[in-house]
Write a protein that holds these residues in place. Sequence first.
Motif, short mmCIF file in Angstrom:
data_model
loop_
_atom_site.label_atom_id
_atom_site.label_comp_id
_atom_site.label_asym_id
_atom_site.label_seq_id
_atom_site.Cartn_x
_atom_site.Cartn_y
_atom_site.Cartn_z
N VAL A 334 0.79 -1.19 0.04
CA VAL A 334 0.11 0.10 0.09
C VAL A 334 0.73 1.16 -0.03
O VAL A 334 0.57 2.26 -0.84
CB VAL A 334 -0.98 0.00 1.08
N ASP A 335 2.03 1.15 0.52
CA ASP A 335 2.83 2.25 0.72
C ASP A 335 3.56 2.64 -0.59
O ASP A 335 4.03 3.59 -0.78
CB ASP A 335 3.85 2.09 2.09
N SER B 99 -4.10 9.47 7.44
CA SER B 99 -4.44 8.51 6.97
C SER B 99 -5.37 7.74 8.17
O SER B 99 -4.97 7.90 9.32
CB SER B 99 -3.57 7.47 6.29
N GLN B 112 -9.06 5.17 4.63
CA GLN B 112 -8.48 6.48 3.73
C GLN B 112 -7.22 6.86 3.93
O GLN B 112 -6.70 7.26 4.75
CB GLN B 112 -9.32 7.66 4.05
N LYS B 113 -6.30 6.65 2.73
CA LYS B 113 -4.83 6.98 2.67
C LYS B 113 -4.70 8.35 2.23
O LYS B 113 -5.20 8.71 1.03
CB LYS B 113 -4.27 6.01 1.72
N THR B 115 -2.21 11.34 0.79
CA THR B 115 -0.92 11.24 0.11
C THR B 115 -0.67 12.91 -0.24
O THR B 115 -1.87 13.19 -1.03
CB THR B 115 -0.82 10.25 -1.17
N ARG B 384 -6.76 11.96 -1.42
CA ARG B 384 -7.16 10.73 -0.65
C ARG B 384 -7.13 9.48 -1.45
O ARG B 384 -7.74 9.70 -2.67
CB ARG B 384 -8.48 11.20 0.19
N THR B 385 -7.06 8.38 -0.92
CA THR B 385 -7.17 7.27 -1.61
C THR B 385 -8.12 6.26 -0.81
O THR B 385 -7.73 6.04 0.45
CB THR B 385 -5.88 6.52 -2.12
N ILE B 387 -9.14 2.69 0.98
CA ILE B 387 -8.62 1.38 0.87
C ILE B 387 -9.70 0.43 1.45
O ILE B 387 -10.45 0.68 2.39
CB ILE B 387 -7.51 1.24 1.83
#
Lengths: 433, 433
Positions: A334-335, B99, B112-113, B115, B384-385, B387
Motif C-alpha cells: 500500500v505504501d 490516514s 482512507q490514505k 498522500t 485521498r485514496t 482502501i
Amino acid sequence: MEIMTQEQFAERQGRRQPSGGHQQLDEAVQAIIRQVQQDGDRALFDLTAQFDGVQLADLAVSRPEINAARENVTDAFMDALAEARDNITAFHEAQQEASWFLEQTNAKQLGQKVTPIEKVGLYIPGGTAAYPSTVLMNAIPARIAGVKQIIMTTPPGPDGRISDEVLAAADLAGVTAIYKLGGAQAIAALAYGTESIDRVSKITGPGNAYVARAKKWVYGDVAIDMIAGPSEICIVADDTAPPSFAAADLLSQAEHDTDAAAICITNSSSEAKAIQAEIEKQIDQLERKAIIDQAFDQHGAIVVVNRLDEAFDIVNDLAPEHLQLMLADAGAYVDRVQNAGAIFLGHYSPEPLGDYFAGPNHTLPTSGTAKFASPLGVYDFIKRTSIIEYSASALEQAADQIDRLARSEQLTAHANSVQIRKEANHAAKRSQS
Amino acid sequence: MEIMTQEQFAERQGRRQPSGGHQQLDEAVQAIIRQVQQDGDRALFDLTAQFDGVQLADLAVSRPEINAARENVTDAFMDALAEARDNITAFHEAQQEASWFLEQTNAKQLGQKVTPIEKVGLYIPGGTAAYPSTVLMNAIPARIAGVKQIIMTTPPGPDGRISDEVLAAADLAGVTAIYKLGGAQAIAALAYGTESIDRVSKITGPGNAYVARAKKWVYGDVAIDMIAGPSEICIVADDTAPPSFAAADLLSQAEHDTDAAAICITNSSSEAKAIQAEIEKQIDQLERKAIIDQAFDQHGAIVVVNRLDEAFDIVNDLAPEHLQLMLADAGAYVDRVQNAGAIFLGHYSPEPLGDYFAGPNHTLPTSGTAKFASPLGVYDFIKRTSIIEYSASALEQAADQIDRLARSEQLTAHANSVQIRKEANHAAKRSQS
C-alpha cells in the motif's frame, strides 16, 4: 486481451493523444446553457422534448410518484440498498470535519470554522440505464455534511418516467427535490437557476459528454466535483491471484463502456497467460461482450514486468481510478502506491464490492487525475472559513512587522489600517468600552 | 462612499451582470496555450519577449541569483517575513490530515490514505509589483502537505529580474525551483510541461485576467486552486466600532484594484455618517487615491440596516472574501455567518493582519464563491485514496446483496466478478495459501 512488456505498454501509452477537439460539442453545450439562462423553464421543457423525446407537464417528481416507486421495487432490492446505505454512511461519517481553534487566549484566537454548503445539485444519468448506487454515493456524503437542499436531476425515459430504483434510492438517501431533467440543460439549470429549479452552489455526479463539458463550462460560477472520464481498473497480480478472479474483474470494468480501460500488471508470465485464457473463457457468457471486446482492443493490456517494484512505477504513472492488489502480501504494498482513486486489497476485494457496497465512495478520479484528486467525500460538501481575532495589545506587538510587509508590497493603505490602531490605541479602547 | 438602505443596496446588486464576455481574451489565451504545447521553451522565450519586454537567456532563476536576493533585502524585512512564516506554519500544521482506518479486523478493513500531490506549480504575480506574502501563503501549505516539487513561476521585470523580496520569500518558504515566466504561458508550461519546466499536477496562485482564464482552460487536465476575482471586504459595524478604523480598513481593501469591493453594513446611521466622514479625511493622504475613488464609486457602499440580524442576511448572500465583525460582542455572531472566506473579530483584527501575519491563508474565495469554496490550505495539496479489503468470508456474506444491486443496473459482469469468488471460494482459498 494482449500480453505485452513494460516497454511495449509505455510505447502504446505514449501514442495516446491528449484530450481536446471538443469544439463542436462545446458550441452545442454553450448554446444550451445560454438558452436555459435566457428562457428558464421553457428552455428546459423544449430541450427535454428535443433530447429525451418526451413533452413533460411538470419537471418535478411528485411525492405520489416517489411513493409508487418505493412500492414497485422488490423488498430484496430495498434490503440490499439499505445495507449499502448503512455501510456508505458509516464510512463517510468518519470523514466529518469539526471546526477548531488553534489558540484561544485573551490576546489571540485563530481557528477554522466548517460550514456545509447550503444547496447542492446531483446529476444522475438515466434514460435507458438506472444507477441507484450513484444516487447513494452522491447524496449520502452531502447529507452527512449537513447540506440542507440536495437537488437531484436525472433524464426521464421516453415515457416521461424515472426508474423506480433511482427514485427509491433518492428517497432512502435523503434527496430533498427531484427533477426530470438531463444533459447540459440540467447542469445549466442547477448552475443558474430557473423559475422552478433553485440555483445551487455545487454540482456533483457523472454524465455523458454533454454533461461533462457543461460542468467544465459552469465551473467557477459554481463548484463541481470533477470532470469524469471513462472508468479504469488496474490489477497488480502475482502468481497467487486466481486467474479466473482477475479475468472476471477486468471484464467487469470493460463492460461499462468501449472507452473503459482494463490493465493487468503481473510479474509472472504464466499468470499472464492464465488470465488471458480465462478472459477468453468467460467473455462469451457476458451480455455486454461487444462493448468489452472493443474496450479490451483499444485500452486493455496484460503487462508482464520483471519485478513487482516496476509494476508500481506503472501504477503511479497511470494513477488508476481502481487499483486491485491481488498479491500474496497485498497490504505490504500500500505504501508503494502514490496515485490511485481506491485500492482493493487481496483476492476477495473485487471492484464491484466498492462500487456498490463496502462503504467508500465509488465516485473516483479517472484519467490520471488521482495524481491530484480524491474520491467524492463529505469534504466535497463543506467549506472552511478562517477566524482571526487579535486583542489591541497583540495587534500592537505585530504592527511594525505587518507594516514592513505591507510596505514591501507598496500597499500603504494596508499599513495604515494597522498603524491607525497602534496610534489610536488608547482613544480606541475608550470608544470600545 | 455612498450611504444607502438595504433595499437600495439590493437593487444595485441586482443590476450587476453575471460574468461573461471573455471571448476575445479566451481566444488569445487558447492561442498562447497551443503555442506552448507545440513549441515548448521556444514559445516561452518568445512570449516573454513579447509580453514582458525582455529577451531572457535562461528561464530558471539560479542559486547565485537567490543568494544575492537574500543579501539585498534588509534584515528587518527578513525578520518580519520569518515571523510571518512561523505563524503561517503553525496555523497550517493544524490542517494536516492523517490516514485512517475505520474497521481493522480479519474480515474487513476500510480506510482512507492521505498522500501529498507530488508536483505543484505556484503562480506569483510580478512585473512592477512584488508579493512576497503570496509566496509564503502558497508555498507553506504545500510544503506542510509534503509536496516534493514546488515549482514557482513569476514574470520578470523589463530588466529580466525578479524582485529580491519575492526570491527571498521563495527561498525561506521551501520553493524547489523558480522560473522567470508569467501570464498564460506560465500556466500552460506548468500544465503541460516543456523541455525545461516539469509538468505539475496542480497550479495555485493569483494572477491577471490572462492567468485566470488560462487556469480555467487547463482545469481538468490539472487541478487549480480557484479562479480568483477582485478582492472584497465586508465590515459589519455597530456604534462601538471606531469610525477611523472602519474607514482605514475599507480604504485598504479598495487600494488593491478599481474592481475591489468595500462594503460596510451598520445598524447605526450616525456610525455610517462618521465612517463616511473618516473616509473623506483619510483618503487624501493615500498614495493610491485614484484607484480607491474609482473602486468606491463602482463597488463601495455603507448600508444602514434596522437590525444586525439583517446585516447577516446580506453577508450570507454576498459571501464576502473578508468579513470584519466590528461589534461589541463579535464572537456571539460567528454562528450567524454561513458564507465567508475569513472572519476578523473585533476592532483590533483588521484585514491586513490576515493578509500578512496572523497565520491563516490570505488566498480566499472571492466573488461569492465562499458559498462553496475554502481558503487555500494544506487540504489543497493532498489527495485521498480509499482502501478496501474484505476476507473471503466477508465477501461471501455480502455477495448476494452486491449481486442484486449490480443486476438492478444491468451490469452483469460486475455481478459475475463477485459470484465467481463465492462459487470458487474453496478452490480459491487453496491457491491463495
